[in-house]
Design a protein around this motif. Sequence first.
Motif, PDB file in Angstrom:
ATOM      1  N   PRO A 172     -11.370 -83.430  37.551  1.00 16.41           N
ATOM      2  CA  PRO A 172     -11.680 -82.159  38.413  1.00 16.41           C
ATOM      3  C   PRO A 172     -12.816 -82.017  37.035  1.00 16.41           C
ATOM      4  CG  PRO A 172     -10.322 -83.236  36.002  1.00 16.41           C
ATOM      5  CD  PRO A 172      -9.578 -84.522  36.688  1.00 16.41           C
ATOM      6  N   LEU A 173     -13.991 -82.310  38.671  1.00 12.40           N
ATOM      7  CA  LEU A 173     -15.066 -82.656  38.361  1.00 12.40           C
ATOM      8  C   LEU A 173     -16.300 -81.269  38.263  1.00 12.40           C
ATOM      9  CD1 LEU A 173     -15.886 -85.515  40.330  1.00 12.40           C
ATOM     10  CD2 LEU A 173     -15.452 -85.578  38.201  1.00 12.40           C
ATOM     11  N   ASN A 174     -16.783 -80.940  37.322  1.00 12.09           N
ATOM     12  CA  ASN A 174     -17.157 -79.964  36.926  1.00 12.09           C
ATOM     13  C   ASN A 174     -19.018 -79.925  37.320  1.00 12.09           C
ATOM     14  OD1 ASN A 174     -15.911 -77.592  36.338  1.00 12.09           O
ATOM     15  ND2 ASN A 174     -15.310 -78.862  34.402  1.00 12.09           N
ATOM     16  N   SER A 175     -19.204 -81.543  37.413  1.00 13.54           N
ATOM     17  CA  SER A 175     -20.370 -81.775  37.583  1.00 13.54           C
ATOM     18  C   SER A 175     -20.327 -83.491  38.440  1.00 13.54           C
ATOM     19  CB  SER A 175     -21.707 -81.573  36.788  1.00 13.54           C
ATOM     20  OG  SER A 175     -20.976 -82.473  35.691  1.00 13.54           O
ATOM     21  N   LEU A 176     -21.913 -83.921  38.901  1.00 10.88           N
ATOM     22  CA  LEU A 176     -21.920 -85.264  39.658  1.00 10.88           C
ATOM     23  C   LEU A 176     -21.672 -85.948  37.943  1.00 10.88           C
ATOM     24  CD1 LEU A 176     -23.778 -85.185  42.113  1.00 10.88           C
ATOM     25  CD2 LEU A 176     -21.634 -85.798  42.014  1.00 10.88           C
ATOM     26  N   ALA A 177     -22.553 -85.627  36.925  1.00  9.85           N
ATOM     27  CA  ALA A 177     -22.203 -86.449  35.559  1.00  9.85           C
ATOM     28  C   ALA A 177     -21.127 -86.929  35.164  1.00  9.85           C
ATOM     29  CB  ALA A 177     -23.505 -85.095  34.700  1.00  9.85           C
ATOM     30  N   GLU A 178     -20.066 -85.444  34.955  1.00 11.63           N
ATOM     31  CA  GLU A 178     -18.795 -86.293  34.774  1.00 11.63           C
ATOM     32  C   GLU A 178     -18.331 -87.199  35.656  1.00 11.63           C
ATOM     33  OE1 GLU A 178     -16.117 -82.679  34.609  1.00 11.63           O
ATOM     34  OE2 GLU A 178     -17.645 -81.929  33.274  1.00 11.63           O
ATOM     35  N   VAL A 179     -18.462 -87.876  36.083  1.00 11.70           N
ATOM     36  CA  VAL A 179     -18.002 -88.844  37.538  1.00 11.70           C
ATOM     37  C   VAL A 179     -17.359 -90.212  36.753  1.00 11.70           C
ATOM     38  CG1 VAL A 179     -18.131 -90.959  39.413  1.00 11.70           C
ATOM     39  CG2 VAL A 179     -19.137 -88.254  39.748  1.00 11.70           C
ATOM     40  N   PRO A 180     -18.647 -91.074  35.640  1.00 11.29           N
ATOM     41  CA  PRO A 180     -17.850 -92.478  35.224  1.00 11.29           C
ATOM     42  C   PRO A 180     -17.022 -91.319  34.114  1.00 11.29           C
ATOM     43  CG  PRO A 180     -20.770 -91.193  34.935  1.00 11.29           C
ATOM     44  CD  PRO A 180     -19.712 -90.344  35.545  1.00 11.29           C
ATOM     45  N   GLN A 181     -17.221 -90.844  33.542  1.00 12.20           N
ATOM     46  CA  GLN A 181     -15.809 -90.310  32.640  1.00 12.20           C
ATOM     47  C   GLN A 181     -15.022 -90.120  33.262  1.00 12.20           C
ATOM     48  OE1 GLN A 181     -18.652 -89.098  32.298  1.00 12.20           O
ATOM     49  NE2 GLN A 181     -18.604 -86.461  31.628  1.00 12.20           N
ATOM     50  N   SER A 182     -14.123 -88.933  34.377  1.00 10.55           N
ATOM     51  CA  SER A 182     -13.354 -89.512  35.107  1.00 10.55           C
ATOM     52  C   SER A 182     -12.605 -90.749  35.708  1.00 10.55           C
ATOM     53  CB  SER A 182     -14.177 -88.465  36.298  1.00 10.55           C
ATOM     54  OG  SER A 182     -14.133 -89.160  37.281  1.00 10.55           O
ATOM     55  N   GLY A 183     -12.959 -91.409  35.685  1.00  9.07           N
ATOM     56  CA  GLY A 183     -13.197 -92.943  36.046  1.00  9.07           C
ATOM     57  C   GLY A 183     -13.601 -93.012  37.751  1.00  9.07           C
ATOM     58  N   MET A 184     -13.392 -92.586  38.060  1.00 13.66           N
ATOM     59  CA  MET A 184     -13.619 -92.171  39.894  1.00 13.66           C
ATOM     60  C   MET A 184     -14.821 -93.299  39.984  1.00 13.66           C
ATOM     61  SD  MET A 184     -15.691 -89.842  42.437  1.00 13.66           S
ATOM     62  CE  MET A 184     -14.043 -88.585  42.633  1.00 13.66           C
ATOM     63  N   ARG A 185     -14.370 -94.369  41.698  1.00 15.27           N
ATOM     64  CA  ARG A 185     -15.440 -95.212  41.797  1.00 15.27           C
ATOM     65  C   ARG A 185     -15.618 -94.010  42.994  1.00 15.27           C
ATOM     66  NH1 ARG A 185     -11.082 -99.017  42.773  1.00 15.27           N
ATOM     67  NH2 ARG A 185     -10.518 -97.756  43.228  1.00 15.27           N
ATOM     68  N   LEU A 186     -17.285 -94.382  43.116  1.00 22.97           N
ATOM     69  CA  LEU A 186     -17.784 -93.374  44.166  1.00 22.97           C
ATOM     70  C   LEU A 186     -18.538 -93.408  44.868  1.00 22.97           C
ATOM     71  CD1 LEU A 186     -17.680 -90.571  44.845  1.00 22.97           C
ATOM     72  CD2 LEU A 186     -20.320 -90.018  43.514  1.00 22.97           C
ATOM     73  N   GLY A 187     -18.000 -93.824  46.192  1.00 20.97           N
ATOM     74  CA  GLY A 187     -19.203 -94.825  47.304  1.00 20.97           C
ATOM     75  C   GLY A 187     -19.871 -93.872  47.818  1.00 20.97           C
ATOM     76  N   ILE A 188     -21.427 -94.778  48.102  1.00 18.61           N
ATOM     77  CA  ILE A 188     -22.657 -93.545  48.947  1.00 18.61           C
ATOM     78  C   ILE A 188     -22.629 -94.848  49.886  1.00 18.61           C
ATOM     79  CG2 ILE A 188     -22.765 -92.777  46.528  1.00 18.61           C
ATOM     80  CD1 ILE A 188     -25.313 -95.035  45.913  1.00 18.61           C
ATOM     81  N   ILE A 189     -23.832 -93.948  50.863  1.00 13.88           N
ATOM     82  CA  ILE A 189     -24.238 -95.154  51.394  1.00 13.88           C
ATOM     83  C   ILE A 189     -25.830 -95.181  51.457  1.00 13.88           C
ATOM     84  CG2 ILE A 189     -24.996 -95.044  53.977  1.00 13.88           C
ATOM     85  CD1 ILE A 189     -22.410 -92.560  54.724  1.00 13.88           C
ATOM     86  N   VAL A 190     -26.220 -95.839  51.293  1.00 14.57           N
ATOM     87  CA  VAL A 190     -27.235 -97.126  50.660  1.00 14.57           C
ATOM     88  C   VAL A 190     -28.390 -96.389  51.539  1.00 14.57           C
ATOM     89  CG1 VAL A 190     -28.793 -99.051  50.585  1.00 14.57           C
ATOM     90  CG2 VAL A 190     -26.234 -98.546  50.181  1.00 14.57           C
ATOM     91  N   GLY A 191     -29.267 -95.456  50.881  1.00 14.94           N
ATOM     92  CA  GLY A 191     -30.285 -94.866  50.550  1.00 14.94           C
ATOM     93  C   GLY A 191     -30.516 -94.145  51.773  1.00 14.94           C
ATOM     94  N   TYR A 192     -29.401 -93.267  51.941  1.00  9.90           N
ATOM     95  CA  TYR A 192     -29.485 -91.642  51.478  1.00  9.90           C
ATOM     96  C   TYR A 192     -29.538 -90.370  50.778  1.00  9.90           C
ATOM     97  CZ  TYR A 192     -26.794 -92.449  56.523  1.00  9.90           C
ATOM     98  OH  TYR A 192     -25.770 -91.814  57.439  1.00  9.90           O
ATOM     99  N   ASP A 193     -30.181 -89.671  51.100  1.00 11.23           N
ATOM    100  CA  ASP A 193     -30.517 -88.965  49.173  1.00 11.23           C
ATOM    101  C   ASP A 193     -29.331 -87.836  49.381  1.00 11.23           C
ATOM    102  OD1 ASP A 193     -32.825 -87.245  48.735  1.00 11.23           O
ATOM    103  OD2 ASP A 193     -32.126 -85.595  49.485  1.00 11.23           O
ATOM    104  N   TYR A 194     -28.895 -87.382  47.914  1.00 10.18           N
ATOM    105  CA  TYR A 194     -28.094 -87.249  47.448  1.00 10.18           C
ATOM    106  C   TYR A 194     -29.044 -85.777  46.723  1.00 10.18           C
ATOM    107  CZ  TYR A 194     -24.504 -90.423  49.377  1.00 10.18           C
ATOM    108  OH  TYR A 194     -24.815 -91.569  50.723  1.00 10.18           O
ATOM    109  N   GLY A 195     -30.091 -85.708  46.575  1.00  9.22           N
ATOM    110  CA  GLY A 195     -30.478 -85.018  45.616  1.00  9.22           C
ATOM    111  C   GLY A 195     -30.965 -85.433  44.035  1.00  9.22           C
ATOM    112  N   GLU A 196     -31.810 -84.223  43.820  1.00 11.11           N
ATOM    113  CA  GLU A 196     -32.425 -83.704  42.693  1.00 11.11           C
ATOM    114  C   GLU A 196     -31.956 -84.646  41.180  1.00 11.11           C
ATOM    115  OE1 GLU A 196     -34.940 -80.939  41.507  1.00 11.11           O
ATOM    116  OE2 GLU A 196     -36.603 -81.317  43.333  1.00 11.11           O
ATOM    117  N   GLU A 197     -29.862 -83.921  41.318  1.00  7.00           N
ATOM    118  CA  GLU A 197     -29.106 -84.364  40.668  1.00  7.00           C
ATOM    119  C   GLU A 197     -28.952 -85.338  39.969  1.00  7.00           C
ATOM    120  OE1 GLU A 197     -25.280 -83.095  38.115  1.00  7.00           O
ATOM    121  OE2 GLU A 197     -25.502 -81.820  39.996  1.00  7.00           O
ATOM    122  N   PHE A 198     -28.226 -86.398  41.756  1.00  9.52           N
ATOM    123  CA  PHE A 198     -28.326 -87.437  41.020  1.00  9.52           C
ATOM    124  C   PHE A 198     -29.119 -88.537  41.694  1.00  9.52           C
ATOM    125  CE2 PHE A 198     -27.401 -92.124  44.163  1.00  9.52           C
ATOM    126  CZ  PHE A 198     -26.096 -91.472  43.913  1.00  9.52           C
TER     127      PHE A 198
END
Length: 248
Positions: free
Chosen positions: A116-142
């Motif tokens: 139940p994420l309200n922002s990307l900042a909550e990913v660590p405490q949610s326990g989610m392992r989050l996949g990304i693509i190397v070199g892609y841009d995901y915005g200022e927050e990320f």
Amino acid sequence: MLIVAIVMQATSAAAACALRVGWTPYAIYTFTDGDGDVRGIDADLITALAHAVGCTTQFYRLPWARILLEIQSGELDVTSSASRTADRDVFALFSQPYRPAQRAIYVRRSEATKYPLNSLAEVPQSGMRLGIIVGYDYGEEFHRLAGDPAFAAALDGAVGYQVSIQKLLFNRIDGVLVDDAGVMIGELKAMGVADRVERHPLRIASDPLHFMFSRASISPDMVEAINLNLARMKTDGRLQAIFDAYLE
């Protein structure tokens, strides 16, 4: 008269030139057809724009991270569907934006409520392992969060969409952060697994996409000439016709 002079100057300088285009599989935007030719919205559009300024195109398939390096060095001239960032402005020039995109997280079907994420900042405490693509841009927050060791530890890199999707389906990660939801949908359909994945409800700020040119090999006048032709294609309907040909 000034606009005409810029176009004529850029076209003359580009006579018999060949733009080296870096590409990676990207749903309906760049792919190879049954004959092995590079097709798609981005491929057709950059070919049309290159032709308008007196150039041909040569396509080179590479992982995105490698494309970024070769744009920086000048071994490639241009790539497509790129977000404009301060870091990239150092080594690249950008066209006017030519299409929108939506960043999003995708998870396995029926598992969105587990995170139940309200922002990307909550990913660590949610326990989610989050996949990304190397070199892609995901915005200022990320970009800001990636400097936090706890957040960085929750990330898992891959070279492209298909690898990320496979990791998700085989439970190696719990979610995939994508730069373009439309591309994700296209790749899921192409792999025949769209019914096994769903979009997480978290909304993430997104940016429009551009063609990205190497400062080491492409002049500002050339980019200006391409921008003028891109504007013409928007006005006379040729740009929308390219989109429609693939969206249908």
